[in-house]
Every structure is written in structure tokens, then in C-alpha cells.
Design a protein around this motif. Sequence first.
Motif, PDB file in Angstrom:
ATOM      1  N   TYR A 154       0.790  -1.231   0.000  1.00  0.00           N
ATOM      2  CA  TYR A 154       0.000   0.000   0.000  1.00  0.00           C
ATOM      3  C   TYR A 154       0.836   1.301   0.000  1.00  0.00           C
ATOM      4  O   TYR A 154       0.560   2.208  -0.781  1.00  0.00           O
ATOM      5  CB  TYR A 154      -0.899  -0.155   1.215  1.00  0.00           C
ATOM      6  CG  TYR A 154      -1.634   0.958   1.834  1.00  0.00           C
ATOM      7  CD1 TYR A 154      -3.018   0.844   1.989  1.00  0.00           C
ATOM      8  CD2 TYR A 154      -1.013   2.088   2.345  1.00  0.00           C
ATOM      9  CE1 TYR A 154      -3.746   1.829   2.621  1.00  0.00           C
ATOM     10  CE2 TYR A 154      -1.728   3.063   2.962  1.00  0.00           C
ATOM     11  CZ  TYR A 154      -3.092   2.935   3.107  1.00  0.00           C
ATOM     12  OH  TYR A 154      -3.805   3.915   3.723  1.00  0.00           O
ATOM     13  N   ASP A 180       1.201   7.807  -6.183  1.00  0.00           N
ATOM     14  CA  ASP A 180       0.226   8.912  -6.203  1.00  0.00           C
ATOM     15  C   ASP A 180       0.950  10.264  -6.161  1.00  0.00           C
ATOM     16  O   ASP A 180       0.665  11.164  -6.951  1.00  0.00           O
ATOM     17  CB  ASP A 180      -0.678   8.884  -4.949  1.00  0.00           C
ATOM     18  CG  ASP A 180      -1.517   7.627  -4.835  1.00  0.00           C
ATOM     19  OD1 ASP A 180      -1.678   6.928  -5.845  1.00  0.00           O
ATOM     20  OD2 ASP A 180      -2.004   7.352  -3.719  1.00  0.00           O
ATOM     21  N   ASP A 193      -0.578   9.986  11.355  1.00  0.00           N
ATOM     22  CA  ASP A 193      -0.477   8.544  11.089  1.00  0.00           C
ATOM     23  C   ASP A 193       0.129   8.218   9.722  1.00  0.00           C
ATOM     24  O   ASP A 193       0.496   7.073   9.477  1.00  0.00           O
ATOM     25  CB  ASP A 193      -1.860   7.878  11.239  1.00  0.00           C
ATOM     26  CG  ASP A 193      -2.887   8.439  10.272  1.00  0.00           C
ATOM     27  OD1 ASP A 193      -2.710   9.584   9.811  1.00  0.00           O
ATOM     28  OD2 ASP A 193      -3.854   7.736   9.962  1.00  0.00           O
TER      29      ASP A 193
HETATM   30  P1  TYM Z   1      -6.975   7.893   5.389  1.00  0.00           P
HETATM   31  O1  TYM Z   1      -8.046   7.740   4.378  1.00  0.00           O
HETATM   32  O2  TYM Z   1      -6.852   6.853   6.434  1.00  0.00           O
HETATM   33  O3  TYM Z   1      -7.119   9.281   6.118  1.00  0.00           O
HETATM   34  C1  TYM Z   1      -7.281  10.503   5.400  1.00  0.00           C
HETATM   35  C2  TYM Z   1      -6.527  11.623   6.087  1.00  0.00           C
HETATM   36  O4  TYM Z   1      -7.034  11.800   7.425  1.00  0.00           O
HETATM   37  C3  TYM Z   1      -5.969  11.749   8.369  1.00  0.00           C
HETATM   38  N1  TYM Z   1      -6.461  11.156   9.631  1.00  0.00           N
HETATM   39  C4  TYM Z   1      -6.329  11.717  10.836  1.00  0.00           C
HETATM   40  N2  TYM Z   1      -5.762  12.879  11.224  1.00  0.00           N
HETATM   41  C5  TYM Z   1      -5.808  13.188  12.547  1.00  0.00           C
HETATM   42  N3  TYM Z   1      -6.392  12.389  13.485  1.00  0.00           N
HETATM   43  C6  TYM Z   1      -6.964  11.220  13.140  1.00  0.00           C
HETATM   44  N4  TYM Z   1      -7.549  10.470  14.064  1.00  0.00           N
HETATM   45  C7  TYM Z   1      -6.949  10.836  11.771  1.00  0.00           C
HETATM   46  N5  TYM Z   1      -7.435   9.764  11.070  1.00  0.00           N
HETATM   47  C8  TYM Z   1      -7.113   9.975   9.773  1.00  0.00           C
HETATM   48  C9  TYM Z   1      -4.905  10.883   7.708  1.00  0.00           C
HETATM   49  O5  TYM Z   1      -3.632  11.123   8.231  1.00  0.00           O
HETATM   50  C10 TYM Z   1      -5.029  11.305   6.256  1.00  0.00           C
HETATM   51  O6  TYM Z   1      -4.280  12.465   6.006  1.00  0.00           O
HETATM   52  N6  TYM Z   1      -2.886   6.376   2.886  1.00  0.00           N
HETATM   53  C11 TYM Z   1      -3.742   7.490   3.136  1.00  0.00           C
HETATM   54  C12 TYM Z   1      -4.382   8.053   1.885  1.00  0.00           C
HETATM   55  C13 TYM Z   1      -3.442   8.338   0.750  1.00  0.00           C
HETATM   56  C14 TYM Z   1      -2.612   9.480   0.633  1.00  0.00           C
HETATM   57  C15 TYM Z   1      -1.961   9.329  -0.632  1.00  0.00           C
HETATM   58  C16 TYM Z   1      -2.348  10.580   1.441  1.00  0.00           C
HETATM   59  C17 TYM Z   1      -3.281   7.597  -0.354  1.00  0.00           C
HETATM   60  N7  TYM Z   1      -2.378   8.176  -1.208  1.00  0.00           N
HETATM   61  C18 TYM Z   1      -1.039  10.286  -1.065  1.00  0.00           C
HETATM   62  C19 TYM Z   1      -1.438  11.529   0.988  1.00  0.00           C
HETATM   63  C20 TYM Z   1      -0.791  11.363  -0.251  1.00  0.00           C
HETATM   64  C21 TYM Z   1      -4.886   7.061   4.055  1.00  0.00           C
HETATM   65  O7  TYM Z   1      -5.203   5.894   4.145  1.00  0.00           O
HETATM   66  O8  TYM Z   1      -5.562   8.079   4.663  1.00  0.00           O
END
Ligand code: TYM
Length: 333
Positions: free
Chosen positions: A129, A136, A150
Motif C-alpha cells: 500500500y 500517487d 499517522d
Molecule cells: P486515510 O483515508 O486513512 O485518512 C485521510 C486523512 O485523514 C488523516 N487522519 C487523521 N488525522 C488526525 N487524526 C486522526 N484520528 C486521523 N485519522 C485519519 C490521515 O492522516 C489522512 O491524512 N494512505 C492514506 C491516503 C493516501 C494518501 C496518498 C495521502 C493515499 N495516497 C497520497 C497523501 C498522499 C490514508 O489511508 O488516509
Amino acid sequence: MEKKIFSGVQPTGNLHLGNYLGAIKNFVQLNNDKENDCIFCVVDLHAITVKQNPKELRGNIRETVATFVASGIDPKKSIIFNQSKVTAHSEVAWILSCTARTGWLSRMTQFKEKAGKDKEKASVGLYSYPVLMAADILLYDATHVPVGDDQKQHLELCRDIAQKFNNDFQVEDFFKVPEPLIQKEFSRIMSLKDGTKKMSKSELSDLSRINLTDSADQIINKIKKAKTDPLPMPSSLDELNKRPEAKNLIAIYSSLTGFKIDKVINEFSGKNFSVFKENLSQVLVEKILPISLEIKKLLDEKNFLDKILDDGSQKAHIIASRKVKEIHKIIGF
Ligand code: TYM
């Protein structure tokens, strides 16, 4: 200098306050700055690393776009698209998986957490992943990537992959090494039920998070039931740092109002938690309810949402395919 911004959000339903305060709120600010070129991606390829129901996935992709727009991202200014529409992402993820080392991936803590005890049963996609995530970002020469805390380790991996590719093929500066944009204070919003655990869509209890589609009553009820400790409100930063639930609720309040943490501590110092919770609910309803109502309204406008994705995909495709051509040349295809 013009900044090139790229970030992604998984369309797995239940986008929550953590996603908003950790990432989407920041996307909106970056979108509003005239200097920036922003791309916000609904990362549906990432979503299928764990089992998805196809019908729900289609709805969740639209809901993620609706959330971006309802939060204030302007699709005329920023590119919004879904990852699966631009095949370059899958292709370049493969190419970069030949640059990334298995040792690097084995260190990723999110895989360990998500795969749980039975790692053998996790999909290969869940393991690789972060390589797709690197594809991306690197396809668009992004200079800055706004994310929550995270995702920090995944971004470090992306930087390592970019540098190794540039070194291996002696193409200095071909892949731009991106900078993470992680806020200092609000980069990790915690569960309302446990101040030591991240707020997350995969947590079973809905009471652990504020969803961006919650009603006013749901928000008020969740804050009422949010875990606190038996002491009154903290009176110093030192004290706050030892009390995870209080710290999280104050951080949420501070992020939503823009008031500094120490100002919030002073205002509520020694007071009963119920007083603070009332204020917090009010601020949450004020800020989140309009977004929630707008998401619901937009969800009825399927054609509008699909057009945003179609237009965005076309624009993203043009940028990405140019980069893919150069990658082919460098590799010798
Ligand atoms: P994802 O879908 O889990 O989360 C989206 C964004 O929300 C942030 N986030 C949080 N920030 C603060 N507190 C929390 N509890 C919390 N939960 C989620 C995440 O840090 C994220 O910014 N792999 C990534 C998606 C992705 C991506 C990318 C991001 C795919 N390609 C390229 C940046 C660049 C993800 O699963 O985020």
C-alpha cells in the motif's frame, strides 16, 4: 514559490472529525491560497486493500467527493478525482515496487496494526500500500503533502523511494522529494472513548468518533458520553499532558475555534467538565453541522459529483501520462 499539493483520502465511509481536523481542514486552506496547485484524490485503489462491498464503495466514493466540496474545496480551483480512473497510479506503483525494498515495507507500523495477528491472511495490497501512495505523490511532482500524523512514516518511505529511483537511474531531481505538511497540535485526533487511541473509522463503537454526517443530536450525545477523568478541567499545560482525554477534547475545541491551547486552559481551568462539554458541543454543531447538511444535499446530486470526478480525472490523466512517458524512457521500455 508555487506549491504543488497532493493528498488522498480513502472512500471507506464514515469520514470523521479526525480526517477533518487532521487533513481536510488543511486541504481547504491550501485550496484557498492562490499560489497553490492542489490535487485531492479519492484513493479507491487503496480502499480495496481490505474487503469492500462494490455497491457501498461506489456510494462512498461519491460521499468523499461530497465531503471535500461541502468542507470548502472548490473543484474549479483544485483537481478532485478518483485514483482508479487514472491507470498511471497502478502502473507506476508496480514500477516503484521494484525500487522499494522489502525491508523498508516490513517496518511500516500501519501494516502491522491493520494486518493484526494473522499477517499471512492480509492482502499483498495491504502490504505494498505505501508504494501505491508513493506513486500517487510522485506522479504529480507534488512538493507538499498535507496529512495527519499517522501517515508520516508512509511519507518518509515515499521520500526514500524517490531518492533511490533518482540515484539508481542517475536522474537527479526527476522525482521531486516531497515535504510532509503535518500540523503541530492537531495532527492526531483521538477516540472519544479512549484518549490513547486514534479516532478511526474502523473502531467498532460509533460513539468513539464524530462523523462528518452526524446530526446535531448525535454530536451533542457523543460529547456528553465522551470519556473524561474524574478531575475538574486542568489548569496547566503540564497537567493537560498527563490527561489524554482532556487533552484530546481541548485540542478539538482549540482547533475548531482557533483559540490557543493555553487560552482554552485558562478559560476553563478548575471548572466542571460538563461546562466545557456544553461549549465544545456548541462549537462542534456550529462547525460540523453545516458540512453535514451540505454533504447530504450534495449526495442527491449524483451527476454533479460524477462530473467533478470525470473532469478531475481527465486533468489528472494529462499530468500523470506525461510523467509516465518520461519514466518509460528512463527505465528503457
Ligand atoms: P486515510 O483515508 O486513512 O485518512 C485521510 C486523512 O485523514 C488523516 N487522519 C487523521 N488525522 C488526525 N487524526 C486522526 N484520528 C486521523 N485519522 C485519519 C490521515 O492522516 C489522512 O491524512 N494512505 C492514506 C491516503 C493516501 C494518501 C496518498 C495521502 C493515499 N495516497 C497520497 C497523501 C498522499 C490514508 O489511508 O488516509
